[in-house]
Design a protein around this motif. Sequence first.
Motif, PDB file in Angstrom:
ATOM      1  N   PRO A 184      31.538  38.528  47.044  1.00 12.13           N
ATOM      2  CA  PRO A 184      31.685  37.552  48.131  1.00 12.13           C
ATOM      3  C   PRO A 184      32.503  38.136  49.274  1.00 12.13           C
ATOM      4  O   PRO A 184      33.436  38.911  49.059  1.00 12.13           O
ATOM      5  CB  PRO A 184      32.408  36.377  47.461  1.00 12.13           C
ATOM      6  N   THR A 185      32.145  37.769  50.507  1.00  9.31           N
ATOM      7  CA  THR A 185      32.836  38.284  51.688  1.00  9.31           C
ATOM      8  C   THR A 185      34.282  37.801  51.724  1.00  9.31           C
ATOM      9  O   THR A 185      34.572  36.635  51.478  1.00  9.31           O
ATOM     10  CB  THR A 185      32.112  37.842  52.962  1.00  9.31           C
ATOM     11  N   GLY A 186      35.189  38.721  52.030  1.00 10.43           N
ATOM     12  CA  GLY A 186      36.594  38.367  52.181  1.00 10.43           C
ATOM     13  C   GLY A 186      37.403  38.413  50.914  1.00 10.43           C
ATOM     14  O   GLY A 186      38.607  38.151  50.940  1.00 10.43           O
ATOM     15  N   THR A 187      36.781  38.748  49.773  1.00 12.53           N
ATOM     16  CA  THR A 187      37.516  38.866  48.513  1.00 12.53           C
ATOM     17  C   THR A 187      37.118  40.171  47.839  1.00 12.53           C
ATOM     18  O   THR A 187      35.991  40.639  47.974  1.00 12.53           O
ATOM     19  CB  THR A 187      37.211  37.690  47.565  1.00 12.53           C
ATOM     20  N   ASP A 188      38.046  40.753  47.092  1.00 14.36           N
ATOM     21  CA  ASP A 188      37.758  41.977  46.373  1.00 14.36           C
ATOM     22  C   ASP A 188      37.426  41.647  44.929  1.00 14.36           C
ATOM     23  O   ASP A 188      38.129  42.025  43.992  1.00 14.36           O
ATOM     24  CB  ASP A 188      38.945  42.939  46.459  1.00 14.36           C
ATOM     25  N   LEU A 189      36.330  40.911  44.764  1.00 11.92           N
ATOM     26  CA  LEU A 189      35.844  40.514  43.441  1.00 11.92           C
ATOM     27  C   LEU A 189      34.364  40.878  43.359  1.00 11.92           C
ATOM     28  O   LEU A 189      33.581  40.524  44.243  1.00 11.92           O
ATOM     29  CB  LEU A 189      36.042  39.014  43.219  1.00 11.92           C
ATOM     30  N   THR A 190      33.984  41.594  42.302  1.00 12.12           N
ATOM     31  CA  THR A 190      32.600  42.044  42.153  1.00 12.12           C
ATOM     32  C   THR A 190      32.095  41.702  40.760  1.00 12.12           C
ATOM     33  O   THR A 190      32.761  42.022  39.756  1.00 12.12           O
ATOM     34  CB  THR A 190      32.485  43.560  42.379  1.00 12.12           C
ATOM     35  N   ALA A 191      30.937  41.075  40.705  1.00 13.20           N
ATOM     36  CA  ALA A 191      30.267  40.780  39.446  1.00 13.20           C
ATOM     37  C   ALA A 191      28.998  41.625  39.372  1.00 13.20           C
ATOM     38  O   ALA A 191      28.213  41.668  40.321  1.00 13.20           O
ATOM     39  CB  ALA A 191      29.923  39.303  39.346  1.00 13.20           C
ATOM     40  N   THR A 192      28.809  42.323  38.236  1.00 15.44           N
ATOM     41  CA  THR A 192      27.685  43.241  38.088  1.00 15.44           C
ATOM     42  C   THR A 192      26.964  42.963  36.781  1.00 15.44           C
ATOM     43  O   THR A 192      27.604  42.768  35.732  1.00 15.44           O
ATOM     44  CB  THR A 192      28.168  44.707  38.097  1.00 15.44           C
ATOM     45  N   ILE A 193      25.642  42.972  36.849  1.00 23.51           N
ATOM     46  CA  ILE A 193      24.815  42.874  35.646  1.00 23.51           C
ATOM     47  C   ILE A 193      23.834  44.032  35.659  1.00 23.51           C
ATOM     48  O   ILE A 193      23.288  44.390  36.708  1.00 23.51           O
ATOM     49  CB  ILE A 193      24.077  41.519  35.564  1.00 23.51           C
ATOM     50  N   SER A 194      23.661  44.670  34.495  1.00 23.68           N
ATOM     51  CA  SER A 194      22.760  45.815  34.398  1.00 23.68           C
ATOM     52  C   SER A 194      22.059  45.775  33.052  1.00 23.68           C
ATOM     53  O   SER A 194      22.505  45.101  32.110  1.00 23.68           O
ATOM     54  CB  SER A 194      23.537  47.134  34.554  1.00 23.68           C
ATOM     55  N   GLY A 195      20.984  46.516  32.964  1.00 21.27           N
ATOM     56  CA  GLY A 195      20.245  46.549  31.706  1.00 21.27           C
ATOM     57  C   GLY A 195      19.216  47.657  31.700  1.00 21.27           C
ATOM     58  O   GLY A 195      18.821  48.171  32.743  1.00 21.27           O
ATOM     59  N   ALA A 234      32.115  43.141  53.603  1.00 22.65           N
ATOM     60  CA  ALA A 234      32.708  42.290  52.573  1.00 22.65           C
ATOM     61  C   ALA A 234      34.036  42.858  52.081  1.00 22.65           C
ATOM     62  O   ALA A 234      34.980  42.103  51.809  1.00 22.65           O
ATOM     63  CB  ALA A 234      31.726  42.139  51.406  1.00 22.65           C
ATOM     64  N   TYR A 235      34.147  44.168  51.971  1.00 18.05           N
ATOM     65  CA  TYR A 235      35.385  44.772  51.463  1.00 18.05           C
ATOM     66  C   TYR A 235      36.456  44.867  52.546  1.00 18.05           C
ATOM     67  O   TYR A 235      37.606  44.481  52.341  1.00 18.05           O
ATOM     68  CB  TYR A 235      35.080  46.158  50.902  1.00 18.05           C
ATOM     69  N   LEU A 236      36.099  45.380  53.711  1.00 16.24           N
ATOM     70  CA  LEU A 236      37.107  45.621  54.750  1.00 16.24           C
ATOM     71  C   LEU A 236      37.723  44.326  55.269  1.00 16.24           C
ATOM     72  O   LEU A 236      38.912  44.285  55.597  1.00 16.24           O
ATOM     73  CB  LEU A 236      36.481  46.397  55.908  1.00 16.24           C
ATOM     74  N   ARG A 237      36.949  43.256  55.331  1.00 11.43           N
ATOM     75  CA  ARG A 237      37.500  41.986  55.818  1.00 11.43           C
ATOM     76  C   ARG A 237      38.541  41.410  54.860  1.00 11.43           C
ATOM     77  O   ARG A 237      39.355  40.579  55.261  1.00 11.43           O
ATOM     78  CB  ARG A 237      36.379  40.981  56.049  1.00 11.43           C
ATOM     79  N   ALA A 238      38.496  41.848  53.620  1.00  6.98           N
ATOM     80  CA  ALA A 238      39.495  41.365  52.661  1.00  6.98           C
ATOM     81  C   ALA A 238      40.841  42.036  52.855  1.00  6.98           C
ATOM     82  O   ALA A 238      41.859  41.556  52.335  1.00  6.98           O
ATOM     83  CB  ALA A 238      38.996  41.602  51.235  1.00  6.98           C
ATOM     84  N   TYR A 239      40.894  43.130  53.634  1.00 10.37           N
ATOM     85  CA  TYR A 239      42.126  43.905  53.740  1.00 10.37           C
ATOM     86  C   TYR A 239      42.488  44.232  55.190  1.00 10.37           C
ATOM     87  O   TYR A 239      43.063  45.287  55.464  1.00 10.37           O
ATOM     88  CB  TYR A 239      41.987  45.206  52.937  1.00 10.37           C
TER      89      TYR A 239
END
Length: 448
Positions: free
Chosen positions: A312-323, A420-425
């Motif tokens: 999400p934009t403005g937060t340093d949180l990442t959810a990943t799914i792989s398979g 998304a990353y830079l706006r968080a910091y």
Amino acid sequence: MPSGDAAERSPNSPDRPSIDPMQKTRNRRPNSRWPSAIRAGWRWVLTLGLLCACAGMASAEEPPITQHILSLLEAEGFENLHAEEDAEKRVLTIRFENRRYRWEVAGLGVLLALVSREYEGQLVVIPLHTGLPMARIEVSAADYRAFLRGELEGAEFSSRMRVMPTSPESPSASARNASAGRVDIQFAPGLRVNLATPAPPGVFTGAEVRANTSLAVQLGKGLAFEGTYVYPLSNSKPTFSRIAGTWNARLGRNGYFQFQGGRLSHELDGIAAQVSYLSDTGSHHVGASVAQASYPGWKRTTSHQLFYAWRPTGTDLTATISGGRYLRGDQGYSFSIHNGFAENGIEFFYTTTTLSRTTGVVFTVPLGWMRQPRPCPVRMHFKNAFGFAYTDERPYPLDGGLSAPFYDSYQTAIRRWTSAYLRAYVGQMREAGMRWASEPGDGSHRMF
């Protein structure tokens, strides 16, 4: 006879000057005013000519603004520099690679602070990794100066700063302070713990402290080599945990590619490649990876996975799914959540395959100083980060869910050079600009 000055003197007296009529004629000034005007006009022409010549010499001695700014950035330690100003002198485009500051956000904040105090207009900044453009960042120099002075709030500045993907085209002119051929020797402590029995092939049971020494070389645009030698202080034998060459490339405006071959990780030899697509905001990242690699005693097979990551934009949180299919031939899927705190990070993951189920946590902390030594032919410093992973595999260790790792910092750069990353910091960006880009001799480390 009277005496004194009133007495008449003889015309032939030696005290009386003689008068020559021809001499009067020769010394008489002309009555016409035109020759005088002509001489005065020539004086003005000569004076103006000298002034113009002096001004021309002064402008010839003064370097263009682009060269002046490049000199500042080179002195600060930024590499692969190129600057270009548009025809109307309103937009300045700068390409740079940051290996001077440990964190990308800090490097960007310092560069913008240095440039904005020298230039009036719009700034277009293109960060590079191994010479490849990673993003396009647009910001007004006046806005950034106001942001540094505290006259512009972080949220307002963030809304005015534009961060977007960029095409892989490069300028025709050669880069200044090029990084190709430079060697980095890096040091880091290591800790390895294995409480599982029986242990995987080539892995001891117990815990040990390690001293890790790495050598990294940028060979050219998109090309790099890295080798890491691990010296255990207790149990196992010294070994090379990684000896790999890497080829990075850009695929259009939003695409990224990486290929690596050699020893990819501890005892894991083979080749691996990844291709991915990043959305304009950086919130969505989708890709695929394929590898042919194995540990000692394993049959080499082809593994492949698909992944999707959301931030999400403005937060340093990442959810990943792989398979997909993993190195042992097992099939399954994995889910992870990564939460970053500036350069610190914690990641929880869960993997289930046809062999086993694995849960784990990964901790990452920065290592060394924020401002590293200036790049040079050979430099030594601590590695940028230290990571520790804890895993628990059930019903018992079968090495299920293993995939070829992509340790190169190229993957980190893909995730961080996004909106998304830079706006968080943006707050940390301002702190770096205020601290490290102070005016010469200003002990308070404040610019404005």
